[in-house]
Design a protein around this motif. Structure first.
Motif, mmCIF file in Angstrom:
data_model
loop_
_atom_site.group_PDB
_atom_site.id
_atom_site.type_symbol
_atom_site.label_atom_id
_atom_site.label_comp_id
_atom_site.label_asym_id
_atom_site.label_seq_id
_atom_site.Cartn_x
_atom_site.Cartn_y
_atom_site.Cartn_z
ATOM 1 N N LEU A 51 6.336 -9.190 -0.535
ATOM 2 C CA LEU A 51 5.225 -8.746 -1.371
ATOM 3 C C LEU A 51 5.628 -8.746 -2.840
ATOM 4 O O LEU A 51 6.773 -8.466 -3.189
ATOM 5 N N ALA A 52 4.682 -9.066 -3.694
ATOM 6 C CA ALA A 52 4.925 -9.068 -5.136
ATOM 7 C C ALA A 52 5.017 -7.635 -5.654
ATOM 8 O O ALA A 52 4.420 -6.716 -5.078
ATOM 9 N N PRO A 53 5.750 -7.428 -6.748
ATOM 10 C CA PRO A 53 5.852 -6.084 -7.320
ATOM 11 C C PRO A 53 4.470 -5.505 -7.628
ATOM 12 O O PRO A 53 3.628 -6.174 -8.223
ATOM 13 N N GLY A 54 4.263 -4.289 -7.206
ATOM 14 C CA GLY A 54 3.007 -3.601 -7.485
ATOM 15 C C GLY A 54 1.923 -3.812 -6.454
ATOM 16 O O GLY A 54 0.935 -3.061 -6.436
ATOM 17 N N SER A 55 2.077 -4.801 -5.576
ATOM 18 C CA SER A 55 1.006 -5.100 -4.617
ATOM 19 C C SER A 55 0.777 -3.954 -3.640
ATOM 20 O O SER A 55 -0.363 -3.529 -3.412
ATOM 21 N N LEU A 56 1.852 -3.474 -3.042
ATOM 22 C CA LEU A 56 1.693 -2.423 -2.043
ATOM 23 C C LEU A 56 1.143 -1.149 -2.671
ATOM 24 O O LEU A 56 0.270 -0.488 -2.092
ATOM 25 N N ASP A 57 1.624 -0.809 -3.860
ATOM 26 C CA ASP A 57 1.112 0.383 -4.544
ATOM 27 C C ASP A 57 -0.382 0.245 -4.827
ATOM 28 O O ASP A 57 -1.145 1.207 -4.684
ATOM 29 N N LEU A 58 -0.804 -0.961 -5.232
ATOM 30 C CA LEU A 58 -2.222 -1.196 -5.499
ATOM 31 C C LEU A 58 -3.047 -1.019 -4.231
ATOM 32 O O LEU A 58 -4.069 -0.312 -4.231
ATOM 33 N N LEU A 59 -2.611 -1.648 -3.153
ATOM 34 C CA LEU A 59 -3.351 -1.541 -1.896
ATOM 35 C C LEU A 59 -3.410 -0.100 -1.409
ATOM 36 O O LEU A 59 -4.462 0.376 -0.965
ATOM 37 N N GLN A 60 -2.277 0.587 -1.491
ATOM 38 C CA GLN A 60 -2.239 1.963 -1.005
ATOM 39 C C GLN A 60 -3.147 2.865 -1.829
ATOM 40 O O GLN A 60 -3.876 3.703 -1.279
ATOM 41 N N SER A 61 -3.130 2.690 -3.144
ATOM 42 C CA SER A 61 -3.960 3.540 -3.996
ATOM 43 C C SER A 61 -5.442 3.269 -3.766
ATOM 44 O O SER A 61 -6.256 4.204 -3.754
ATOM 45 N N LEU A 62 -5.800 2.012 -3.558
ATOM 46 C CA LEU A 62 -7.200 1.689 -3.275
ATOM 47 C C LEU A 62 -7.629 2.268 -1.931
ATOM 48 O O LEU A 62 -8.721 2.839 -1.801
ATOM 49 N N SER A 63 -6.769 2.128 -0.940
ATOM 50 C CA SER A 63 -7.077 2.679 0.379
ATOM 51 C C SER A 63 -7.209 4.195 0.320
ATOM 52 O O SER A 63 -8.143 4.777 0.887
ATOM 53 N N ASP A 64 -6.296 4.839 -0.399
ATOM 54 C CA ASP A 64 -6.343 6.297 -0.529
ATOM 55 C C ASP A 64 -7.614 6.757 -1.235
ATOM 56 O O ASP A 64 -8.108 7.862 -0.976
ATOM 57 N N ALA A 65 -8.136 5.897 -2.123
ATOM 58 C CA ALA A 65 -9.361 6.233 -2.853
ATOM 59 C C ALA A 65 -10.623 5.951 -2.042
ATOM 60 O O ALA A 65 -11.730 6.195 -2.514
ATOM 61 N N GLY A 66 -10.445 5.421 -0.832
ATOM 62 C CA GLY A 66 -11.585 5.190 0.043
ATOM 63 C C GLY A 66 -12.139 3.783 0.027
ATOM 64 O O GLY A 66 -13.186 3.519 0.627
ATOM 65 N N ALA A 67 -11.450 2.853 -0.646
ATOM 66 C CA ALA A 67 -11.933 1.474 -0.695
ATOM 67 C C ALA A 67 -11.745 0.794 0.655
ATOM 68 O O ALA A 67 -10.763 1.029 1.359
ATOM 69 N N SER A 68 -12.681 -0.065 1.001
ATOM 70 C CA SER A 68 -12.562 -0.905 2.194
ATOM 71 C C SER A 68 -11.940 -2.229 1.775
ATOM 72 O O SER A 68 -12.498 -2.948 0.938
ATOM 73 N N LEU A 69 -10.786 -2.552 2.356
ATOM 74 C CA LEU A 69 -10.015 -3.721 1.950
ATOM 75 C C LEU A 69 -10.053 -4.797 3.023
ATOM 76 O O LEU A 69 -10.031 -4.502 4.220
ATOM 77 N N ALA A 70 -10.081 -6.053 2.566
ATOM 78 C CA ALA A 70 -10.017 -7.196 3.475
ATOM 79 C C ALA A 70 -9.074 -8.232 2.884
ATOM 80 O O ALA A 70 -8.839 -8.265 1.671
ATOM 81 N N LEU A 71 -8.540 -9.077 3.757
ATOM 82 C CA LEU A 71 -7.603 -10.127 3.362
ATOM 83 C C LEU A 71 -8.175 -11.470 3.791
ATOM 84 O O LEU A 71 -8.561 -11.643 4.952
ATOM 85 N N LEU A 72 -8.245 -12.413 2.855
ATOM 86 C CA LEU A 72 -8.734 -13.765 3.131
ATOM 87 C C LEU A 72 -7.694 -14.748 2.621
ATOM 88 O O LEU A 72 -7.489 -14.869 1.412
ATOM 89 N N SER A 73 -7.044 -15.458 3.535
ATOM 90 C CA SER A 73 -5.917 -16.298 3.142
ATOM 91 C C SER A 73 -5.997 -17.682 3.758
ATOM 92 O O SER A 73 -6.300 -17.826 4.943
ATOM 93 N N ASN A 74 -5.718 -18.695 2.931
ATOM 94 C CA ASN A 74 -5.449 -20.027 3.454
ATOM 95 C C ASN A 74 -4.019 -20.027 3.971
ATOM 96 O O ASN A 74 -3.062 -20.082 3.191
ATOM 97 N N ALA A 75 -3.878 -19.935 5.273
ATOM 98 C CA ALA A 75 -2.546 -19.851 5.875
ATOM 99 C C ALA A 75 -2.635 -20.244 7.337
ATOM 100 O O ALA A 75 -3.666 -20.027 7.984
#
Length: 201
Positions: free
Chosen positions: A93-117
């Protein structure tokens, strides 16, 4: 519950993975060595035939297509080794990515991942602890269609049960941003976790 991220109500925040949440792959030297060629020979071919792999072609077919161009024979065992190395190479993971995701999740945001992989990478992601922060994940290799095609964005919307304007999407490639916007999804070109925080403020 919808949250007023930015100036519009957003029900879903959607992230790309590679070179957005993750660092660029570090596996090229190991992959090249496994094929017995130099990284300089290997890397251009790795990228040039990647799109069919992201769109669901089998692992062996992808690695064989590279081997054919660099003069390396690929069997089932080598294909499995290369796939494992490739998945691991995209795993940081890139620096800051996990903190960003965790803070958004803690704030109640609904997160999704869309990847060409490829599908093999999707399997690995879903095993990671941080993947639990996403309510939905969608990988191109599983559905055999990829960004920037409108079809994959529609599949995403169907999976989320959302209207396009309810989603905010981050990706590092302008062509994918344009593809998302073409179907009505609000999209931001990725410029790091801190810039994303500012866009969501």
């Amino acid at each position: 519950m919808p949250e007023p991220w930015g100036t519009q109500v957003t029900n879903w925040i959607v992230f790309d993975y590679g070179e957005v949440l993750s660092l660029r792959t570090a596996a090229v030297p190991k992959l090249a060595a496994a094929m017995g060629v130099s990284p300089e020979t290997f890397e251009p071919v790795y990228w040039s035939v990647r799109d069919p792999y992201d769109r669901g072609c089998p692992d062996l077919e992808y690695w064989t297509s590279i081997g054919d161009q660099v003069g390396a024979k690929v069997d089932d065992a080598l294909s499995a080794e290369l796939t494992a190395l490739d998945v691991a190479g995209w795993g940081q993971l890139a620096p800051g990515s996990l903190d960003l995701l965790q803070s958004l999740s803690d704030a109640g945001a609904s997160l999704a991942l869309l990847s060409n992989a490829p599908s093999a990478f999707g399997v690995w992601v879903r095993e990671q602890e941080w993947a639990k922060l996403f309510k939905h994940t969608l990988f191109s290799g599983d559905v055999k269609v990829a960004k920037p095609d409108a079809e994959i964005f529609q599949l995403l919307l169907d999976k989320l049960g959302a209207a396009p304007e309810e989603c905010l999407f981050f990706d590092d490639r302008q062509v994918n941003i344009d593809g998302a916007r073409a179907v009505g999804i609000r999209a931001h070109l990725w410029d790091g976790a801190e810039a994303a925080r500012a866009a969501l403020a």
